[in-house]
Design a protein around this motif. Sequence first.
Motif, PDB file in Angstrom:
ATOM      1  N   LEU A  26     -23.441 -30.441  21.971  1.00 45.19           N
ATOM      2  CA  LEU A  26     -22.908 -30.214  20.484  1.00 45.19           C
ATOM      3  C   LEU A  26     -23.514 -28.976  19.887  1.00 45.19           C
ATOM      4  N   TYR A  27     -22.525 -28.165  19.292  1.00 43.17           N
ATOM      5  CA  TYR A  27     -22.572 -27.005  18.473  1.00 43.17           C
ATOM      6  C   TYR A  27     -22.147 -26.954  17.115  1.00 43.17           C
ATOM      7  N   SER A  28     -23.007 -26.507  16.276  1.00 42.63           N
ATOM      8  CA  SER A  28     -22.510 -26.404  15.028  1.00 42.63           C
ATOM      9  C   SER A  28     -22.758 -25.094  14.262  1.00 42.63           C
ATOM     10  N   CYS A  29     -21.657 -24.490  13.703  1.00 46.88           N
ATOM     11  CA  CYS A  29     -21.837 -23.277  12.858  1.00 46.88           C
ATOM     12  C   CYS A  29     -22.747 -23.436  11.931  1.00 46.88           C
ATOM     13  N   GLY A  30     -24.081 -22.479  12.146  1.00 52.25           N
ATOM     14  CA  GLY A  30     -25.011 -22.694  11.203  1.00 52.25           C
ATOM     15  C   GLY A  30     -24.575 -21.651   9.920  1.00 52.25           C
ATOM     16  N   GLU A 219     -20.760 -14.105  17.797  1.00 53.25           N
ATOM     17  CA  GLU A 219     -22.247 -14.477  17.835  1.00 53.25           C
ATOM     18  C   GLU A 219     -21.884 -16.168  18.309  1.00 53.25           C
ATOM     19  N   CYS A 220     -21.216 -16.769  17.891  1.00 56.76           N
ATOM     20  CA  CYS A 220     -21.086 -18.275  18.081  1.00 56.76           C
ATOM     21  C   CYS A 220     -20.949 -18.349  19.559  1.00 56.76           C
ATOM     22  N   SER A 221     -19.871 -17.644  20.183  1.00 60.26           N
ATOM     23  CA  SER A 221     -19.460 -17.722  21.492  1.00 60.26           C
ATOM     24  C   SER A 221     -20.630 -17.604  22.554  1.00 60.26           C
ATOM     25  N   PRO A 244     -10.637 -18.054  10.118  1.00 58.31           N
ATOM     26  CA  PRO A 244     -10.253 -17.328  11.662  1.00 58.31           C
ATOM     27  C   PRO A 244     -11.325 -17.790  12.573  1.00 58.31           C
ATOM     28  N   HIS A 245     -12.394 -17.972  12.056  1.00 52.81           N
ATOM     29  CA  HIS A 245     -13.606 -18.207  12.981  1.00 52.81           C
ATOM     30  C   HIS A 245     -13.603 -19.074  14.328  1.00 52.81           C
ATOM     31  N   HIS A 246     -13.187 -20.227  14.272  1.00 51.97           N
ATOM     32  CA  HIS A 246     -12.982 -20.953  15.375  1.00 51.97           C
ATOM     33  C   HIS A 246     -11.825 -20.615  16.242  1.00 51.97           C
ATOM     34  N   GLU A 247     -10.904 -20.187  15.560  1.00 52.54           N
ATOM     35  CA  GLU A 247      -9.709 -19.636  16.439  1.00 52.54           C
ATOM     36  C   GLU A 247     -10.197 -18.416  17.258  1.00 52.54           C
ATOM     37  N   CYS A 248     -11.105 -17.826  16.731  1.00 48.27           N
ATOM     38  CA  CYS A 248     -11.430 -16.504  17.383  1.00 48.27           C
ATOM     39  C   CYS A 248     -12.399 -16.933  18.395  1.00 48.27           C
ATOM     40  N   GLU A 249     -13.320 -18.034  18.083  1.00 49.10           N
ATOM     41  CA  GLU A 249     -14.304 -18.318  19.284  1.00 49.10           C
ATOM     42  C   GLU A 249     -13.466 -18.902  20.269  1.00 49.10           C
ATOM     43  N   ILE A 250     -12.503 -19.624  20.147  1.00 50.86           N
ATOM     44  CA  ILE A 250     -11.701 -20.302  21.659  1.00 50.86           C
ATOM     45  C   ILE A 250     -11.258 -18.752  22.326  1.00 50.86           C
TER      46      ILE A 250
HETATM   47 ZN   LIG Z   1     -19.591 -20.145  14.379  1.00 48.52          ZN
END
Ligand SMILES: [Zn+2]
Length: 488
Positions: A26-30, A219-221, A244-250
């Motif tokens: 489980l990952y959560s953006c901080g 960073e999150c990736s 855009p954050h999660h779209e970009c992480e994917i």
């Molecule tokens: Zn994040």
Amino acid sequence: MPLFLFDTLTRRKREFKPLHDKEVRLYSCGLTVYNFGHIGNFSHYIFVDFLKRYLKFEGYKVMHVRNITDVGHLVDDADEGEDKMLRASRLEKKDPWEIAKFYTEAFSHDCETLGLEKPDQEPKATDHIQGMIDMIATLIEKGIAYKAKDGVYFDISKFPQYGELSGNKVADLEAGARVEVNTNKKNPVDFALWKTDQPEHIMQWDSPWGRGYPGWHIECSAMSKEYLGEQLDIHTGGEDNIFPHHECEIAQSEGVSGKKFVNFWMHKRYLLVEGEKMSKSKGNFYTLSDLHLKWLEQGFSGDMKEAAQIFKFLVLSAHYRSQLDFGFKALTDAYKAWEKIDVAIHRAGDAVPNDTIKGIREEFEKYELHFYQALGDDLNTPNALAAMFDYVRELNAALDGDGISLVEQEHAETFFNEFQGLFGVDINLYTLTPDLMDMVMQREEARKVKDFALSDKLRQELLEKGVEVKDKKTGVEWRRTLILSSKF
Ligand SMILES: [Zn+2]
Ligand SMILES: [Zn+2]
């Protein structure tokens, strides 16, 4: 109990099955640590805390990572504007490392006040620059990213799935891009992985593409990959992180691994404050301490931790995908609702079982089942609480009548313990400070010698200090109350 969770990417509820046995990655953006966390941020972490508690209760082993963003998050999520950390650093006249340290500590303290379990890992972005550089290098090697004059960009034309999570179409995004587009990009929608040529940026690192700093999304990736591997069971964030954050992480993570990055995307709907979106300019931007201070003005008498616990209960009383409208009336109602359960917990615990009653009435088991069925249905906490209130009503009716059996008392104890373990509201209204305890005792003495004038005076004084005293056949009982007067 089967668990169904709503996945933002596929836009439907699916049965949850971990990728490996009973282990949940489980990952959560901080938090971006340039300011205190506000109640909107905390509503996401409260939701995640509940999810974790529920998964553990159901027998899963949870590995939870929540990062700390201490560099690279720009004022505008779309790669424009000043870095949030540097902006705070300029305004507060401290270096960005001091800013990060101060707000990281404040955030930990707030999470503790809320009673949130600590994540297994809390990596800082600035400690993981090498992991980000490695991922960017892989993306360049694969031809998915390119070096430009002012940094490295992700080439979204090489990742056709871009937009699937948020439902955005690349053509619409292009049309909506700013007029003065960054001419260094091949496509206006390409996003930055690494930024160079910004000598005024205080936090900088060497890289194969020049001295600079990472984009926020990479960073999150990088941190999720380092601690949890290339594939996650669940990734959470606030609704505003979807694009855009999660779209970009994917795009980044799948661009590197070629594998599906996340099995379930879960997003906490943002909350409103008295019907409006929270914003600094409207002055409705609450930190936990703002919430406590303002609530004190409105008749609340508890401490900061107690206010935070009730805020947590309020957040959990709404479904995480529905919009919660925060306000002091809602907070007061949440307190009263929680108090109703708390009173029942003590009534049941203190009851002397009636041994002429055998077994357990089917209503008790039915409402308990409804409670867990609701949680298995995409963590439907409001429905679970409705079942809890049915249970409490049934229990109170029994206690007002013939009483409860020993089996029923044990059932209530177990069920309430499980409830406490999941909702985690940590408030004890049954312990008093020594000086308040003294007053209760003095009042008892006065009553014994039939000095009713003094005893009534002390009762009134206690009430003003938030302690309700009741004389029962079995002796005196007291209980704190956190709302003394309220305009609601
Ligand atoms: Zn994040
Ligand atoms: Zn009790």
